[in-house]
Design a protein around this motif. Structure first.
Motif, PDB file in Angstrom:
ATOM      1  N   ASP A 110       0.836  -1.203   0.000  1.00 35.38           N
ATOM      2  CA  ASP A 110       0.000   0.000   0.000  1.00 35.38           C
ATOM      3  C   ASP A 110       0.874   1.257   0.000  1.00 35.38           C
ATOM      4  O   ASP A 110       0.601   2.219  -0.737  1.00 35.38           O
ATOM      5  CB  ASP A 110      -0.908  -0.029   1.243  1.00 35.38           C
TER       6      ASP A 110
ATOM      7  N   LYS B  84       1.031   4.157  -2.961  1.00 29.69           N
ATOM      8  CA  LYS B  84       0.751   5.571  -2.689  1.00 29.69           C
ATOM      9  C   LYS B  84       1.949   6.458  -2.989  1.00 29.69           C
ATOM     10  O   LYS B  84       1.793   7.571  -3.494  1.00 29.69           O
ATOM     11  CB  LYS B  84       0.349   5.749  -1.213  1.00 29.69           C
TER      12      LYS B  84
ATOM     13  N   ALA C 203      -7.919   0.178  -7.517  1.00 25.76           N
ATOM     14  CA  ALA C 203      -9.358   0.439  -7.350  1.00 25.76           C
ATOM     15  C   ALA C 203      -9.825   0.322  -5.902  1.00 25.76           C
ATOM     16  O   ALA C 203     -10.869  -0.268  -5.618  1.00 25.76           O
ATOM     17  CB  ALA C 203     -10.173  -0.497  -8.249  1.00 25.76           C
ATOM     18  N   HIS C 204      -9.057   0.874  -4.969  1.00 29.14           N
ATOM     19  CA  HIS C 204      -9.473   0.898  -3.556  1.00 29.14           C
ATOM     20  C   HIS C 204      -9.773  -0.495  -3.005  1.00 29.14           C
ATOM     21  O   HIS C 204     -10.738  -0.682  -2.273  1.00 29.14           O
ATOM     22  CB  HIS C 204     -10.717   1.779  -3.380  1.00 29.14           C
ATOM     23  N   THR C 205      -8.957  -1.473  -3.376  1.00 31.00           N
ATOM     24  CA  THR C 205      -9.218  -2.837  -2.918  1.00 31.00           C
ATOM     25  C   THR C 205      -8.383  -3.234  -1.698  1.00 31.00           C
ATOM     26  O   THR C 205      -8.382  -4.411  -1.336  1.00 31.00           O
ATOM     27  CB  THR C 205      -8.973  -3.866  -4.048  1.00 31.00           C
ATOM     28  N   LEU C 206      -7.704  -2.293  -1.055  1.00 34.95           N
ATOM     29  CA  LEU C 206      -6.863  -2.688   0.087  1.00 34.95           C
ATOM     30  C   LEU C 206      -7.632  -3.529   1.110  1.00 34.95           C
ATOM     31  O   LEU C 206      -7.170  -4.605   1.502  1.00 34.95           O
ATOM     32  CB  LEU C 206      -6.272  -1.443   0.772  1.00 34.95           C
ATOM     33  N   GLY C 207      -8.798  -3.054   1.541  1.00 35.17           N
ATOM     34  CA  GLY C 207      -9.572  -3.790   2.547  1.00 35.17           C
ATOM     35  C   GLY C 207      -9.952  -5.179   2.065  1.00 35.17           C
ATOM     36  O   GLY C 207      -9.851  -6.166   2.800  1.00 35.17           O
ATOM     37  N   LEU C 208     -10.395  -5.274   0.820  1.00 31.63           N
ATOM     38  CA  LEU C 208     -10.737  -6.577   0.236  1.00 31.63           C
ATOM     39  C   LEU C 208      -9.518  -7.480   0.148  1.00 31.63           C
ATOM     40  O   LEU C 208      -9.597  -8.685   0.379  1.00 31.63           O
ATOM     41  CB  LEU C 208     -11.308  -6.394  -1.172  1.00 31.63           C
ATOM     42  N   GLN C 209      -8.366  -6.882  -0.195  1.00 34.63           N
ATOM     43  CA  GLN C 209      -7.165  -7.698  -0.365  1.00 34.63           C
ATOM     44  C   GLN C 209      -6.644  -8.191   0.990  1.00 34.63           C
ATOM     45  O   GLN C 209      -6.129  -9.308   1.089  1.00 34.63           O
ATOM     46  CB  GLN C 209      -6.090  -6.894  -1.099  1.00 34.63           C
ATOM     47  N   VAL C 210      -6.771  -7.352   2.022  1.00 35.11           N
ATOM     48  CA  VAL C 210      -6.392  -7.800   3.367  1.00 35.11           C
ATOM     49  C   VAL C 210      -7.251  -8.999   3.757  1.00 35.11           C
ATOM     50  O   VAL C 210      -6.758 -10.014   4.265  1.00 35.11           O
ATOM     51  CB  VAL C 210      -6.550  -6.656   4.395  1.00 35.11           C
TER      52      VAL C 210
ATOM     53  N   ALA D   8     -14.855  -2.745 -10.624  1.00 34.65           N
ATOM     54  CA  ALA D   8     -13.412  -2.887 -10.895  1.00 34.65           C
ATOM     55  C   ALA D   8     -12.940  -4.334 -10.897  1.00 34.65           C
ATOM     56  O   ALA D   8     -11.893  -4.644 -10.332  1.00 34.65           O
ATOM     57  CB  ALA D   8     -12.614  -2.057  -9.885  1.00 34.65           C
TER      58      ALA D   8
ATOM     59  N   LEU E 265     -12.326 -11.444  -5.818  1.00 33.79           N
ATOM     60  CA  LEU E 265     -11.979 -10.961  -4.483  1.00 33.79           C
ATOM     61  C   LEU E 265     -13.195 -10.951  -3.571  1.00 33.79           C
ATOM     62  O   LEU E 265     -13.109 -11.268  -2.391  1.00 33.79           O
ATOM     63  CB  LEU E 265     -11.412  -9.538  -4.562  1.00 33.79           C
TER      64      LEU E 265
ATOM     65  N   PHE F 161     -13.995 -12.783  -0.152  1.00 38.49           N
ATOM     66  CA  PHE F 161     -14.402 -12.008   1.022  1.00 38.49           C
ATOM     67  C   PHE F 161     -15.621 -12.610   1.701  1.00 38.49           C
ATOM     68  O   PHE F 161     -15.668 -12.741   2.931  1.00 38.49           O
ATOM     69  CB  PHE F 161     -14.703 -10.555   0.635  1.00 38.49           C
TER      70      PHE F 161
ATOM     71  N   TRP G 141     -10.566  -5.120   8.837  1.00 37.13           N
ATOM     72  CA  TRP G 141     -10.439  -4.980   7.382  1.00 37.13           C
ATOM     73  C   TRP G 141     -10.893  -3.578   6.950  1.00 37.13           C
ATOM     74  O   TRP G 141     -10.281  -2.952   6.090  1.00 37.13           O
ATOM     75  CB  TRP G 141     -11.260  -6.044   6.648  1.00 37.13           C
ATOM     76  N   TYR G 142     -11.987  -3.108   7.550  1.00 39.28           N
ATOM     77  CA  TYR G 142     -12.434  -1.741   7.291  1.00 39.28           C
ATOM     78  C   TYR G 142     -11.385  -0.741   7.785  1.00 39.28           C
ATOM     79  O   TYR G 142     -11.117   0.257   7.129  1.00 39.28           O
ATOM     80  CB  TYR G 142     -13.761  -1.454   7.990  1.00 39.28           C
TER      81      TYR G 142
ATOM     82  N   THR H 206      -8.219  -0.914   7.939  1.00 37.89           N
ATOM     83  CA  THR H 206      -7.076  -0.711   7.045  1.00 37.89           C
ATOM     84  C   THR H 206      -7.434   0.308   5.963  1.00 37.89           C
ATOM     85  O   THR H 206      -6.562   1.001   5.464  1.00 37.89           O
ATOM     86  CB  THR H 206      -6.610  -2.012   6.357  1.00 37.89           C
ATOM     87  N   MET H 207      -8.710   0.378   5.609  1.00 37.04           N
ATOM     88  CA  MET H 207      -9.143   1.401   4.649  1.00 37.04           C
ATOM     89  C   MET H 207      -9.273   2.752   5.331  1.00 37.04           C
ATOM     90  O   MET H 207      -8.889   3.777   4.772  1.00 37.04           O
ATOM     91  CB  MET H 207     -10.477   1.008   4.003  1.00 37.04           C
TER      92      MET H 207
ATOM     93  N   LYS I 156      -6.409   4.994   5.363  1.00 35.85           N
ATOM     94  CA  LYS I 156      -6.054   5.679   4.114  1.00 35.85           C
ATOM     95  C   LYS I 156      -6.815   6.987   3.949  1.00 35.85           C
ATOM     96  O   LYS I 156      -6.537   7.752   3.049  1.00 35.85           O
ATOM     97  CB  LYS I 156      -6.384   4.789   2.911  1.00 35.85           C
TER      98      LYS I 156
ATOM     99  N   LEU J  27     -16.107  -0.722   2.548  1.00 37.73           N
ATOM    100  CA  LEU J  27     -14.845  -1.468   2.501  1.00 37.73           C
ATOM    101  C   LEU J  27     -13.974  -1.029   1.324  1.00 37.73           C
ATOM    102  O   LEU J  27     -12.748  -1.092   1.390  1.00 37.73           O
ATOM    103  CB  LEU J  27     -15.105  -2.982   2.448  1.00 37.73           C
ATOM    104  N   MET J  28     -14.608  -0.576   0.240  1.00 35.27           N
ATOM    105  CA  MET J  28     -13.831  -0.064  -0.893  1.00 35.27           C
ATOM    106  C   MET J  28     -13.776   1.464  -0.867  1.00 35.27           C
ATOM    107  O   MET J  28     -13.793   2.116  -1.917  1.00 35.27           O
ATOM    108  CB  MET J  28     -14.401  -0.572  -2.212  1.00 35.27           C
TER     109      MET J  28
END
Lengths: 256, 256
Positions: free
Chosen positions: A89, A93, A104-111, B104, B109, B113, B183-184, B186-187, B190, B201-202
């Protein structure tokens, strides 16, 4: 400026072996960011991180801080950072002109994906941890054996499944990897023709989810050795899914 | 044309209660697609699906096909389809002018999830399944009791944790929901200022991952009732994360 990437050495030809540090190496190589590796033996990781101000990544069962690699230092920003997906991440950035690994703002999904994949892998430990131990340099080898034997409550050698148990555990591992295959398959079903079965979890875009799985795969390949029969068998699983993934990431395997 | 949405009825004021069918209702309402609900009691689901050519979604332990709701029929394409995330994907593809719930290329993913979230929820069943049973109409009630008691090997009433066990199981459930909160988080890390703690989440884009969690939440709220003290307690958990999510999705709760 050149990023410094902290990794754990071994006696193997590639030196790099750790599944988690490989994830960061894949990211750095994919992004084409200049870096050099500094090798830190297991027993030195905690003091190394404390000295540099790299934060712990977890708590041990006894409540004490746990320090782990991968970590990086970026001299251009002064940042010191541990944990593979947080490093990914940070790189996305800080270097927005490089291809993102968390698009595409997938950090939370990827975690969540990293956790789902890790938790879905069953039965593998006994097949690989003794080999990991044998591949380390003496200081790391002693540290690895002591901490893992304490965690499992048995000698590393006694973790290796035998006979019918080995057959069952290997089948369980295959089945759990098949779960990840099914996540890819839901994407396959959206695609047509040649793209089908040749793509990444986000379609034609490589992302951290693929790199996360590739980290496990290259760990097995390097620690077992390319000719290992379990590795060779895995290349045939799930329609060649894992063979294909490794081929697509081969150009990002350079160790510098 | 109007989509027909197959859901399971109850004796509750909202009629709709099922966590999985709620996910599709949230998608339909969020997208603003015209639909009407047809209510199918549990014992009729298999024959209903077979008659319409809706495929089974799973296998039972004995190897037989399992048919589940939600399902939809779209008269404008002739499609009959079951399974919430596959329906979401179908709606995204078929109605590209509506807001996507799998943006996206995140289908793979998001499937991972949904599994990670479902597998991470521990300790909840005993607190809710007996209430679900009581809320159903007689034919579904009998079916639900028979199949769930066979699965758990005990009477539904004996699933309800008591005393210290209840305290522990409730704490375990809170802890497992805390995993999703992380998980949220971590977003969150940002984002800056007002957006922080108010997002999905995204980031600022609602997606199936949020709807998936909201499906569980509205299930608990409706089956327990709004005033239930466990529900009221949950609204205070994790910095109001779940209270906030429910408030953001309130406008998509309409049952038609």
């Amino acid at each position: 400026m050149t990023i410094i990437f902290y990794d754990i050495p071994s006696t193997l030809p590639e030196n790099a072996w750790s599944l988690n540090t490989w994830k960061v190496r894949y990211c750095l190589n994919y992004k084409g960011i200049a870096y050099r590796t500094e090798w830190v033996e297991y027993p030195d990781i905690e003091s190394h991180c404390k000295k540099l101000g790299i934060k712990p990544t977890d708590k041990r069962d006894d409540g004490s801080d746990e320090y782990t690699l991968p970590a990086i230092h970026d001299p251009s920003t002064g940042v010191y950072l541990a944990e593979s997906i947080l490093i990914a991440d940070y790189l996305d950035k800080t270097y927005p002109d490089t291809p993102p690994v968390l698009p595409a703002h997938t950090l939370g999904l990827q975690v969540a994906f990293v956790e789902a994949f890790g938790n879905s892998l069953k039965g593998l430990a006994g097949f690989i941890l003794p080999n990991v131990c044998s591949a380390l340099n003496p200081p790391s080898m002693q540290y690895f054996r002591r901490t893992r034997e304490a965690a499992f409550g048995k000698k590393l050698e006694d973790l290796v499944p035998q006979g019918e148990t080995a057959v069952q555990k290997w089948a369980t591992f295959k089945e759990s990897l098949g779960k990840a295959d099914s996540w890819y398959a839901t994407m396959d079903s959206k695609l047509e023709g040649e793209l089908k079965n040749t793509q990444f979890l986000m379609g034609d875009t490589l992302s951290f989810a693929d790199i996360n799985i590739a980290g496990y795969l290259i760990w097995l390949r390097i620690v077992w050795g390319e000719d290992n029969e379990r590795w060779q068998e895995m290349l045939t699983w799930h329609g060649g899914r894992w063979k294909g993934l490794m081929e697509k990431l081969k150009k990002y395997e350079t160790v510098v």
